[in-house]
Scaffold this motif. Structure first.
Motif, PDB file in Angstrom:
ATOM      1  N   ASP A  93       0.831  -1.202   0.000  1.00  0.00           N
ATOM      2  CA  ASP A  93       0.000   0.000   0.000  1.00  0.00           C
ATOM      3  C   ASP A  93       0.867   1.254   0.000  1.00  0.00           C
ATOM      4  OD1 ASP A  93      -2.871   1.108   0.429  1.00  0.00           O
ATOM      5  OD2 ASP A  93      -1.683   2.131   1.960  1.00  0.00           O
ATOM      6  N   ALA A  94       1.929   1.263   0.787  1.00  0.00           N
ATOM      7  CA  ALA A  94       2.818   2.422   0.844  1.00  0.00           C
ATOM      8  C   ALA A  94       3.518   2.648  -0.492  1.00  0.00           C
ATOM      9  CB  ALA A  94       3.854   2.238   1.956  1.00  0.00           C
ATOM     10  N   LEU A  97       0.977   3.973  -2.966  1.00  0.00           N
ATOM     11  CA  LEU A  97       0.647   5.354  -2.616  1.00  0.00           C
ATOM     12  C   LEU A  97       1.699   6.309  -3.176  1.00  0.00           C
ATOM     13  CD1 LEU A  97      -1.398   7.024  -0.831  1.00  0.00           C
ATOM     14  CD2 LEU A  97       0.333   6.899   0.971  1.00  0.00           C
ATOM     15  N   THR A 123      -2.634  13.488  -4.825  1.00  0.00           N
ATOM     16  CA  THR A 123      -3.237  12.916  -3.614  1.00  0.00           C
ATOM     17  C   THR A 123      -4.431  12.030  -3.959  1.00  0.00           C
ATOM     18  OG1 THR A 123      -2.534  14.842  -2.328  1.00  0.00           O
ATOM     19  CG2 THR A 123      -4.269  13.470  -1.380  1.00  0.00           C
ATOM     20  N   ALA A 127      -4.519   8.155  -3.056  1.00  0.00           N
ATOM     21  CA  ALA A 127      -5.338   7.767  -1.903  1.00  0.00           C
ATOM     22  C   ALA A 127      -6.737   7.269  -2.227  1.00  0.00           C
ATOM     23  CB  ALA A 127      -5.438   8.947  -0.931  1.00  0.00           C
ATOM     24  N   GLU A 147      -2.960   7.684  11.569  1.00  0.00           N
ATOM     25  CA  GLU A 147      -1.648   7.935  10.983  1.00  0.00           C
ATOM     26  C   GLU A 147      -1.774   8.714   9.673  1.00  0.00           C
ATOM     27  OE1 GLU A 147      -2.558   4.697  11.564  1.00  0.00           O
ATOM     28  OE2 GLU A 147      -1.313   4.016  13.236  1.00  0.00           O
ATOM     29  N   TYR A 149      -1.717   9.667   6.024  1.00  0.00           N
ATOM     30  CA  TYR A 149      -1.889   8.863   4.814  1.00  0.00           C
ATOM     31  C   TYR A 149      -1.927   9.771   3.584  1.00  0.00           C
ATOM     32  CZ  TYR A 149      -3.533   5.114   1.749  1.00  0.00           C
ATOM     33  OH  TYR A 149      -3.640   4.190   0.736  1.00  0.00           O
ATOM     34  N   ALA A 152       0.767  12.353   3.245  1.00  0.00           N
ATOM     35  CA  ALA A 152       2.057  11.886   2.736  1.00  0.00           C
ATOM     36  C   ALA A 152       2.192  12.204   1.249  1.00  0.00           C
ATOM     37  CB  ALA A 152       2.210  10.380   2.974  1.00  0.00           C
ATOM     38  N   CYS A 153       1.079  12.101   0.507  1.00  0.00           N
ATOM     39  CA  CYS A 153       1.093  12.430  -0.920  1.00  0.00           C
ATOM     40  C   CYS A 153       1.385  13.908  -1.140  1.00  0.00           C
ATOM     41  CB  CYS A 153      -0.253  12.070  -1.556  1.00  0.00           C
ATOM     42  SG  CYS A 153      -0.665  10.324  -1.521  1.00  0.00           S
ATOM     43  N   VAL A 181       7.041  10.121  -0.319  1.00  0.00           N
ATOM     44  CA  VAL A 181       5.711   9.664   0.104  1.00  0.00           C
ATOM     45  C   VAL A 181       5.821   8.377   0.912  1.00  0.00           C
ATOM     46  CG1 VAL A 181       3.435   8.883  -0.664  1.00  0.00           C
ATOM     47  CG2 VAL A 181       4.597  10.731  -1.894  1.00  0.00           C
ATOM     48  N   ARG A 185       4.971   7.859   4.940  1.00  0.00           N
ATOM     49  CA  ARG A 185       3.950   6.879   5.339  1.00  0.00           C
ATOM     50  C   ARG A 185       4.522   5.859   6.324  1.00  0.00           C
ATOM     51  NH1 ARG A 185      -0.536   5.549   7.287  1.00  0.00           N
ATOM     52  NH2 ARG A 185      -1.362   3.532   6.661  1.00  0.00           N
ATOM     53  N   ALA A 188       5.203   7.542   9.649  1.00  0.00           N
ATOM     54  CA  ALA A 188       3.948   7.877  10.315  1.00  0.00           C
ATOM     55  C   ALA A 188       3.385   6.670  11.058  1.00  0.00           C
ATOM     56  CB  ALA A 188       2.928   8.394   9.303  1.00  0.00           C
TER      57      ALA A 188
END
Length: 205
Positions: A93-94, A97, A123, A127, A147, A149, A152-153, A181, A185, A188
């Motif tokens: 996922d990270a 993203l 973003t 996301a 956290e 998310y 981060a973008c 990014v 993430r 975070a």
């Protein structure tokens, strides 16, 4: 195939796996898992393209359908390793993203939009697919959890535009933006960093 296209395919693969992995945890069948993976991979980019007034990217070539199928096959073949690793979903996922945020920014620039639009489109690209994924599997979307998310973008986008302003080579700018990014993430989650919650009273209906 240019570097941005490679980023796009890697991001598609990563996000598709994140969706398929969660679908498998919910005991979806292969078709259901494929749908979740595909929506996760193309959802954000579809919203971006609609807002930019262009044909959604996956409607112009079948490669994104194929990449999602490869991701499903990957999870099926390596299921016992992928499904049972607690960090697998988070890692993919990270990565998705970070890569998709840069793809969204690049596409906005290609269509002549200013920085602030690029940050928003980046973003959304990064996301929104995750929000659709979590909605489909009946989970609270990651974007609404404590956290950082989606922010981060934005941070990665700012790093991207700073590098671009400083005259850094295009490919390196894309790499730095994506890594920014991903690092934000990861940090975070590791240190439970987030924005303050809005305080208020519950409304009784």
């Amino acid at each position: 195939m240019n570097f941005l296209t490679i980023i796009d395919y890697i991001g598609t693969f990563a996000f598709a796996i994140s969706g398929i992995r969660l679908a498998s945890a919910k005991k979806f069948d292969w078709f259901g898992a494929y749908v979740v993976g595909f929506v996760t991979a193309v959802g954000g980019g579809t919203i971006r393209d609609v807002l930019l007034g262009v044909t959604p990217f996956w409607m112009l070539q079948p490669s994104y359908l194929i990449v999602t199928a490869i991701a499903l096959l990957f999870v099926i073949v390596f299921g016992r390793y992928v499904i049972h690793l607690n960090n697998t979903f988070f890692i993919f996922d990270a990565i998705g993203l970070g890569l998709f945020a840069i793809v969204g920014i690049e596409k906005s620039i290609a269509h002549g939009y200013p920085i602030w639009v690029g940050l928003i489109m980046g973003t959304i690209t990064g996301a929104a697919g995750g929000v659709m994924r979590d909605t489909l599997i009946n989970e609270e979307p990651l974007i609404f959890r404590k956290e950082i998310y989606a922010l981060a973008c934005v941070i990665g986008g700012v790093c991207y535009y700073f590098c671009d302003y400083m005259g850094v080579a295009s490919t390196l700018t894309q790499i730095i933006g994506a890594i920014s990014v991903i690092l934000v993430r990861i940090l975070a989650v590791k240190y439970q960093l987030g924005l303050p919650h809005l305080k208020g009273e519950e409304i009784n209906s």
